[in-house]
Each structure stands twice: as C-alpha cells, then as structure tokens.
Design an enzyme around this catalytic site. Structure first.
Site, PDB file in Angstrom:
ATOM      1  N   ASN A 112       0.825  -1.222   0.000  1.00 20.45           N
ATOM      2  CA  ASN A 112       0.000   0.000   0.000  1.00 20.45           C
ATOM      3  C   ASN A 112       0.856   1.267   0.000  1.00 20.45           C
ATOM      4  O   ASN A 112       0.585   2.206  -0.741  1.00 20.45           O
ATOM      5  CB  ASN A 112      -0.947   0.015   1.204  1.00 20.45           C
ATOM      6  N   HIS A 158     -20.924  36.840 -26.787  1.00 22.17           N
ATOM      7  CA  HIS A 158     -22.048  36.060 -27.342  1.00 22.17           C
ATOM      8  C   HIS A 158     -21.746  35.635 -28.784  1.00 22.17           C
ATOM      9  O   HIS A 158     -22.668  35.450 -29.570  1.00 22.17           O
ATOM     10  CB  HIS A 158     -23.358  36.865 -27.336  1.00 22.17           C
ATOM     11  N   SER A 280      -9.810  14.669 -46.748  1.00 21.98           N
ATOM     12  CA  SER A 280     -11.004  13.841 -46.704  1.00 21.98           C
ATOM     13  C   SER A 280     -10.825  12.707 -47.701  1.00 21.98           C
ATOM     14  O   SER A 280     -10.110  12.847 -48.693  1.00 21.98           O
ATOM     15  CB  SER A 280     -12.213  14.700 -47.094  1.00 21.98           C
ATOM     16  N   LYS A 286     -10.595  19.110 -49.309  1.00 20.49           N
ATOM     17  CA  LYS A 286     -10.652  19.341 -47.862  1.00 20.49           C
ATOM     18  C   LYS A 286      -9.310  19.450 -47.156  1.00 20.49           C
ATOM     19  O   LYS A 286      -8.369  18.717 -47.441  1.00 20.49           O
ATOM     20  CB  LYS A 286     -11.458  18.224 -47.204  1.00 20.49           C
ATOM     21  N   ASN A 288      -8.938  19.631 -43.279  1.00 20.76           N
ATOM     22  CA  ASN A 288      -9.719  19.674 -42.034  1.00 20.76           C
ATOM     23  C   ASN A 288      -8.842  19.893 -40.808  1.00 20.76           C
ATOM     24  O   ASN A 288      -7.734  19.369 -40.727  1.00 20.76           O
ATOM     25  CB  ASN A 288     -10.496  18.361 -41.875  1.00 20.76           C
ATOM     26  N   GLU A 293      -9.917  19.616 -33.362  1.00 16.29           N
ATOM     27  CA  GLU A 293     -11.171  18.956 -32.976  1.00 16.29           C
ATOM     28  C   GLU A 293     -10.881  17.882 -31.923  1.00 16.29           C
ATOM     29  O   GLU A 293     -11.617  17.717 -30.951  1.00 16.29           O
ATOM     30  CB  GLU A 293     -11.833  18.315 -34.193  1.00 16.29           C
ATOM     31  N   TYR A 320      -6.739   1.429   3.209  1.00 13.41           N
ATOM     32  CA  TYR A 320      -6.567   0.934   1.841  1.00 13.41           C
ATOM     33  C   TYR A 320      -7.757   0.102   1.406  1.00 13.41           C
ATOM     34  O   TYR A 320      -8.276  -0.718   2.170  1.00 13.41           O
ATOM     35  CB  TYR A 320      -5.292   0.076   1.736  1.00 13.41           C
ATOM     36  N   LYS A 328      -5.508   3.814 -11.279  1.00 11.26           N
ATOM     37  CA  LYS A 328      -4.229   3.895 -11.998  1.00 11.26           C
ATOM     38  C   LYS A 328      -4.428   4.178 -13.491  1.00 11.26           C
ATOM     39  O   LYS A 328      -3.749   5.034 -14.063  1.00 11.26           O
ATOM     40  CB  LYS A 328      -3.514   2.550 -11.826  1.00 11.26           C
TER      41      LYS A 328
HETATM   42  N1  ARG Z   1      -1.797  -3.315  -7.262  1.00 11.24           N
HETATM   43  C1  ARG Z   1      -2.237  -2.866  -5.987  1.00 11.24           C
HETATM   44  C2  ARG Z   1      -2.781  -1.431  -6.135  1.00 11.24           C
HETATM   45  O1  ARG Z   1      -2.544  -0.825  -7.126  1.00 11.24           O
HETATM   46  C3  ARG Z   1      -1.095  -2.875  -5.036  1.00 11.24           C
HETATM   47  C4  ARG Z   1      -1.484  -2.825  -3.618  1.00 11.24           C
HETATM   48  C5  ARG Z   1      -2.124  -4.117  -3.195  1.00 11.24           C
HETATM   49  N2  ARG Z   1      -2.399  -4.075  -1.797  1.00 11.24           N
HETATM   50  C6  ARG Z   1      -3.201  -4.946  -1.212  1.00 11.24           C
HETATM   51  N3  ARG Z   1      -3.394  -4.781   0.053  1.00 11.24           N
HETATM   52  N4  ARG Z   1      -3.789  -5.884  -1.872  1.00 11.24           N
HETATM   53  O2  ARG Z   1      -3.442  -0.945  -5.269  1.00 11.24           O
END
Ligand code: ARG
Length: 452
Positions: A112, A158, A280, A286, A288, A293, A320, A328
């Site tokens: 953690n 506006h 295009s 074209k 573009n 965008e 945790y 992630k």
């Molecule tokens: N891959 C896990 C995460 O991104 C790592 C930590 C895992 N910890 C646990 N107590 N299972 O959180």
C-alpha cells in the site's frame, strides 16, 4: 479449482487474473519508481538500530535494483501474472538473485505505501513534463501574440461583434490562462511532493523506522505526516493532479474552438498550414482541422479520467481498499492525454498564418459604438446619456481605422497595454521551477543509487 502459486499464497486462476486487472501492463510504467522507492527503503532498513540489513547487503540489493532499471529501460523486465504487480515482480527477482536477502526487503513495508510512493515518483516526473510543455505552449502563444500585437481583430461577446480587439490580446489571453493553470500544476506538484513511505498498511509499524530519511533519500520535500492520511491520500492525490490537468485541457479546448471558428473560410482570420490539417477520403479539396477537434474531444476525456478517479475515491471508507488500483488507468491516461495535446498545439500555434485583410474586413461601424459613447463621455456627457445617444444614432457611426481605435487602449492589460515582459517572466519562472526540481531529483536519485 485451478490455482496459481504466488509470492503471497496460492490463488484461484480466475481470481488472480481478475484482481491483477491491467496492473501487469500498467505497472511497467512504475518499474523505475518501484526500484528507486525500494532502494530508499532498504537504505533506511540498513540504518535502523538494530539494522535489518548490513551496509554490504544494502549495496547488493541496490546493485540488483539498478540491473532491473537497466532491463526496464530496454523493455526487458517482465511482470508476470503470478507476480500480480510490479512490487511482487521486483521482490521475486531480488529473491531469485539474492536468496534470503531478497526476502528481507519488504520488512516494515506494505504494497500500500509502496504503490503510493511509486505513483508519487511517477507523478512528479509527469508533472514536471507537463509544466515544461505548458510553458512552451504559453511561450508560443506569446511569441505569436507579440508578433501580431497590433493586428486588429473584432472582439466578440455572445459570439457577436462587440468591440475592437487585437490578435495580441486574443493570443496572450490564452497564454495567461495557461500560466494560471501552471500555478495549479505547481500546487499539485507541491502536494504530491510528500513521501507516503513508512505508512505501511496505513497504521505504521512497531519497529523504529526513519520516515524522514526515506523522504530525503527520494528527494521529497517531507513525509506525509499522518500514516493513515498517507494511505487515504492515494487516489486523492491522483484526483488533485487530474483536476489540474483538466484545467489545462479547459484552456486548450477553448484555444481549439477559437481556432476552428477563425480558420473557417467564412471568417478566414487565420490559416493553418496544409501539413497540420488532414484531408477527406471523398472530398478532394478538404483541409480539415482534425488536430484541434481532437484536442476539444480530449478535454472531455481528461475530465472523464478526473471524474473516474474522484468518483472511485469519494465512496471509499478510510484505509486501503483495492478499488484504488482502478484509479491507476485513468490517472496515467489523463496525464498522457493532456501532455500529448500540449505537445501537438505548440507547433500548431507557431504555424498559424494571420490574414490581416480578413481581420480588418470584420470591422463594421457598429464595432466602434462603445468607443464612440466613451468619446462623448470624454466630452462631458454622462455615460447613460451617451449610450442612448449612440444607440439611437447607430447609422451615424463612422468606419474608422481599427488600428487607431486600438492605439488608444493602452491601460494595463488592454489591447495595447499587454505587459509582454511580465507574461514572459511567468514562463521563465515555470521553466525555472522545472529545472530546479529536475536537478534536485537527479541529484538525490544519483546519490541513492551510488554503490561505491
Ligand atoms: N496493485 C495494488 C494497487 O494498485 C497494489 C497494492 C495491493 N495491496 C493490497 N493490500 N492488496 O493498489
């Protein structure tokens, strides 16, 4: 039931692959951070009284960590599904190479705090990269703006014609917005610059560890004080960073939207070079503006990444929770998207051609209505009377040379009162922060990994 042996026990194969999720691929981005974090941790373990590792053992571990970093640089360090993530892949490798010594490295640590420190190490590099790219785009906007500072452009509210403005005012407005976004990025950087290591599972450990030391070794400004907050700040930290990123994207999206309008043939204020537009498959003529965008679209994407993380964290109880792992992907994605947009826009801005005649043709006499009312104020008429007089006599307005109208607007920040030096100094200050931080980080990491 098919089970798979892992470093932390046998697990059902389906459960293993479900819980590892995308970590096996995403954690590749964290290998270097994981090794550096581990180097700091083992260095600290070797300084404990009594020491968990000897100095010589610590050096052995760091040598192996350097080999892992080198392998990762070549794309050759593999995280296996049985590892679950980068943390256990590194521990497995160290144990394969060093035997029992490898089994000691996780003393006083949890995955953690390990993943939390990895993400902060990753984020600090990314934030510095983002700042550098944002400063480059701000500089490009300022160079463009200064070059065309006297070119008149209709100022709109506006979307309708409003008052005389200039290309310089337009470009430097966006530059200043980006510079404010840099302030947010720097605050996110400062909050990120605290070390969660040593919080372990979130409740500390019964041995006397030195959290100041690991923080210093990694070049962080300080440890996150409260170990439980260190744990809870996972996810919140990502959310703060993504909120700064989405402010950057808000600026970029508005630049993109303006450029789409002003490059429409009906406006024709600006022209984009052919090589920055796309064609295009059916309409041969074209050109573009797909790039801008997509910048506009990606502002929505980055906001979605921010919301994904925010929403994930907001319902979590203290301590945790595995949910955090799923922050992630949007975290990495949101940062990468923001940086790609910043990088693609800098050459774009530099290459915009300004069509002075089209900009001048946009000026109809009514664009000078407010200026005329204020002229009457100068002659002694109360403003509201002057306003009504002009409103009732719009046909009397003359088509004046917009450059002359602009020349009168010289007060602070007005079309002819832009302090280009001040804005450029803000760019320089951002670049200064980036290089100072990079130097300090490089120095700390070099010292940490030196095994002489
Ligand atoms: N891959 C896990 C995460 O991104 C790592 C930590 C895992 N910890 C646990 N107590 N299972 O959180």
């Amino acid at each position: 039931m098919k089970t798979q042996k892992t470093t932390v026990g046998a697990v059902d194969k389906e459960v293993l692959s479900f819980t590892a999720g995308r970590d096996v691929e995403l954690d590749v981005k964290l290998i270097q951070a994981d090794c550096i974090g581990t180097a700091a941790h083992v260095t600290m373990l070797s300084k404990m009284k009594p020491a968990i590792l000897t100095d010589a053992e610590c050096k052995k571990v760091i040598r192996e960590l350097k080999k892992i970093i080198a392998l990762a640089d070549e794309g050759k360090f593999k995280i296996r599904l049985a590892d679950q993530d980068v943390h256990l892949a590194v521990e497995r490798t160290l144990t394969e190479q060093l035997g029992d010594l490898g089994k000691k490295i996780h003393t006083c640590r949890s995955r953690n705090d390990q993943v939390a420190v990895d993400l902060r190490l990753y984020a600090r590099e990314e934030l510095l990269g983002t700042l550098e790219e944002a400063a480059a785009l701000a500089a490009a906007l300022l160079a463009f703006g200064k070059k065309h500072q006297k070119v008149p452009m209709v100022g709109r509210t506006h979307m309708q014609p409003g008052m005389p403005s200039s290309v310089g005012l337009w470009a430097s407005a966006h530059a200043e917005s980006l510079l404010d976004d840099c302030v947010l990025l720097v605050s996110a950087y400062e909050l990120n610059d605290q070390c969660p290591l040593g919080s372990a599972a979130g409740y500390g450990v019964p041995l006397e560890i030195d959290r100041e030391l690991t923080s210093d070794l990694l070049g962080f400004s300080c440890p996150v004080h409260n170990v439980l907050y260190a744990s809870n700040s996972r996810g919140k930290n990502e959310s703060i960073i993504l909120s700064a990123m989405s402010q950057v994207m808000l600026t970029l999206s508005r630049i993109a939207q303006d450029l789409m309008l002003f490059t429409m043939p009906e406006f024709g204020y600006f022209t984009l070079p052919d090589e920055l537009t796309t064609g295009s498959s059916i309409m041969p003529q074209k050109k573009n503006p797909d790039v801008i965008e997509l910048v506009r679209a990606r502002a929505s994407k980055v906001k979605a990444c921010e919301l994904a993380v925010y929403d994930l964290v907001k319902g979590l109880p203290t301590g945790y929770n595995r949910d955090l792992q799923d922050a992630k992907e949007p975290f990495i994605e949101g940062i990468a998207t923001t940086r790609a947009c910043l990088r693609v826009l800098s050459p774009f801005v530099e290459a915009i051609a300004v069509n002075k005649q089209a900009l001048k043709d946009g000026f109809t006499p009514d664009v000078f209505a407010t200026d005329r009312a204020l002229e009457l104020v100068g002659e002694g008429m109360p403003f509201r009377n002057a306003y009504h007089y002009v409103k009732e006599n719009l046909s009397e307005l003359e088509k004046i040379d917009p450059a002359k109208a602009l020349a009168k607007k010289t007060h602070l920040g007005a079309p002819m009162g832009i302090d280009w030096t001040l804005l450029k100094e803000r760019v320089t200050a951002v670049n200064g922060i980036v290089s100072d931080e990079r130097n300090a980080i490089a120095h700390a990491v070099e010292k940490l990994l030196s095994t002489k």
